[in-house]
Write a protein that holds these residues in place. Structure first.
Motif, short mmCIF file in Angstrom:
data_model
loop_
_atom_site.label_atom_id
_atom_site.label_comp_id
_atom_site.label_asym_id
_atom_site.label_seq_id
_atom_site.Cartn_x
_atom_site.Cartn_y
_atom_site.Cartn_z
N ARG A 55 29.04 88.21 2.32
CA ARG A 55 29.59 86.93 2.80
C ARG A 55 29.21 85.78 1.89
NH1 ARG A 55 27.81 86.89 8.86
NH2 ARG A 55 28.75 84.81 8.83
N ARG A 56 28.36 86.06 0.91
CA ARG A 56 27.93 84.99 0.01
C ARG A 56 28.61 85.05 -1.35
NH1 ARG A 56 22.03 86.15 -0.25
NH2 ARG A 56 21.82 84.18 -1.35
N VAL A 57 29.57 85.99 -1.51
CA VAL A 57 30.27 86.09 -2.79
C VAL A 57 31.30 84.97 -2.90
CG1 VAL A 57 31.74 87.51 -4.27
CG2 VAL A 57 29.99 88.60 -2.85
N VAL A 58 31.11 84.08 -3.86
CA VAL A 58 32.10 83.03 -4.11
C VAL A 58 32.82 83.34 -5.43
CG1 VAL A 58 32.50 80.56 -4.37
CG2 VAL A 58 30.65 81.38 -2.89
N TYR A 59 32.04 83.51 -6.47
CA TYR A 59 32.59 83.88 -7.78
C TYR A 59 32.10 85.27 -8.15
CZ TYR A 59 33.68 78.93 -8.16
OH TYR A 59 34.16 77.68 -7.94
N ASP A 60 32.84 85.93 -9.03
CA ASP A 60 32.46 87.29 -9.40
C ASP A 60 32.40 87.43 -10.92
OD1 ASP A 60 35.10 87.90 -10.45
OD2 ASP A 60 35.76 87.94 -8.36
N PHE A 61 32.12 88.66 -11.34
CA PHE A 61 31.97 89.03 -12.75
C PHE A 61 33.16 88.55 -13.59
CE2 PHE A 61 30.66 93.11 -15.35
CZ PHE A 61 30.29 92.30 -16.41
N VAL A 62 34.37 88.81 -13.11
CA VAL A 62 35.56 88.45 -13.89
C VAL A 62 35.73 86.93 -13.98
CG1 VAL A 62 38.08 88.62 -13.99
CG2 VAL A 62 36.70 90.67 -13.54
N ASN A 63 35.39 86.22 -12.91
CA ASN A 63 35.43 84.75 -12.98
C ASN A 63 34.53 84.24 -14.11
OD1 ASN A 63 35.47 84.67 -9.41
ND2 ASN A 63 37.19 84.25 -10.76
#
Ligand SMILES: Nc1ncnc2c1ncn2[C@@H]1O[C@H](COP(=O)(O)OP(=O)(O)OP(=O)(O)O)[C@@H](O)[C@H]1O
Ligand SMILES: [Mg+2]
Lengths: 269, 87
Positions: free
Chosen positions: A54-62
């Motif tokens: 629930r705390r994922v806002v941005y990821d590796f690809v971003n």
């Protein structure tokens, strides 16, 4: 400079993500700054196993596409200091992990961490190759079962020929075996390959044996890395493996059939 | 009591042993293929074409196996010709 550790297997569903979460958590608990990176683009799962979905806002690809900075995307673990998670993207674009992008992110992570744990996707396609390419060490997660052992051997071939270390002619990746979902009873019955069998076939150093255990599912249901469930068999097996990873010698605990009562000895095999 | 138990055990087929034997053969073959020189697959393909000028064989007809004997590399070629009665 961080050491980059890839958790790989070839075959799917053998326990790579479970192991990545356990190893990263164990390393951080031992006082090493650790980042764990999900390379499974399209099938993000590490966040769930680590309990931070629930705390994922941005990821590796971003971060690769420079839509976010690394610091914005890194999720700090709430239980263990010094541990952070970089989630995989859910994009379907298989080429989202560019060579340069991955290299840049790992380099930046390397500045503030002692270890970078890379959770590889199954298979031997782009995502998996990218996760293996930069590794200094590899943990080959294998189940005592024919197709998993065969796939592990293929992965060993890739680690020794297609990695950055191989290309640059440096010392090869240190490869170690983690045998998971091990059922000592079935080994004793002759239905399952033993740890010695698998080691003899693959010919690499053994890091640990994790028993088949209900604790793994319970822990992932709750979003807790199983290594933190300290009174479970799988949790303890992972603790031993992390200790060995850090150079400690530990005896193997879950290789023998648990003692049973008279009834079990007579009929339970 | 234990001997009775091991008696029953020995009656069962030891599938793990079968698995191990199959894997040892398979892994040895796959390793020799991937550790061999890059031109091996192309060589195999061309050999097939040459043979097909004379007899009709299937893709499995040419088997190659690379072995090391000290410093010496040995390329073992096995060509299976079709059954005479059918040709
Ligand atoms: N030691 C174990 N005992 C029992 N179940 C296990 C064990 N290790 C893993 N599992 C279960 O196996 C399943 C797959 O585990 P996991 O997601 O870690 O594998 P994976 O290799 O990352 O899979 P994928 O290739 O899909 O990424 C999960 O349901 C997990 O709970
Ligand atoms: Mg996974």
């Amino acid at each position: 400079m961080a050491r980059i550790v890839v958790i790989t297997s070839g075959k799917g569903g053998v326990g790579k993500t479970t192991t990545s979460a356990a190893l990263a958590t164990g390393l951080a608990k031992a006082g090493h700054r650790t980042a764990v990176v999900d390379f499974d683009v399209g099938l993000r799962n590490l966040d769930l196993v680590m309990g931070c979905e629930r705390r994922v806002v941005y990821d590796f690809v971003n971060v690769i596409n420079q839509e976010a900075t690394l610091n914005q995307a890194l999720i700090k673990d709430k239980r263990v200091p010094g541990l952070c998670i970089l989630a995989a993207s859910q994009t379907r674009d298989k080429d989202a992990l560019t060579d340069d992008g991955v290299a840049r992110v790992l380099k930046e992570l390397s500045e503030d961490n002692d270890f970078i744990v890379c959770d590889s996707p199954a298979g031997i396609e782009r995502g998996a190759l990218m996760a293996m390419y930069h590794a200094d060490e590899a943990i080959v997660v294998t189940n005592p079962e024919v197709s998993s052992v065969r796939d592990s051997d293929r992965v060993l071939g890739i680690l020794s020929s297609k990695s950055r270390r191989a290309e640059e002619g440096r010392e090869p990746i240190r490869e170690r075996l983690l045998l998971t979902r091990y059922a000592a009873e079935r080994v004793a019955q002759g239905d399952m390959l033993s740890v010695e069998d698998v080691q003899e076939i693959l010919g690499i150093e053994l890091l640990g044996v994790v028993p088949e255990s209900k604790a793994v599912l319970n822990a992932s249901n709750a979003g807790i890395p199983v290594i933190l469930e300290e009174d479970t068999d799988a949790g303890q097996a992972y603790q031993d493996a992390v200790a060995r990873f850090l150079g400690e010698e530990r005896p193997y605990r879950f290789l023998d059939v648990q003692k049973k009562g008279l009834f079990g000895r007579l009929f339970g095999s | 009591m234990m001997s009775l138990l091991s008696y029953f055990r020995s009656q069962r087929k030891n599938t793990a042993r079968v698995a191990k034997e199959r894997l040892q053969i398979l892994v040895a073959r796959e390793r020799s293929q991937r550790d061999g020189p890059d031109y091996l697959p192309a060589l195999q393909e061309e050999l097939l074409q040459v043979i097909r000028k004379y007899v009709e064989v299937d893709n499995e007809a040419v088997q190659m196996h690379l072995d090391k004997d000290g410093d010496c590399e040995i390329l073992e070629l096995n060509i299976t010709l079709p059954d005479q009665r059918h040709s």
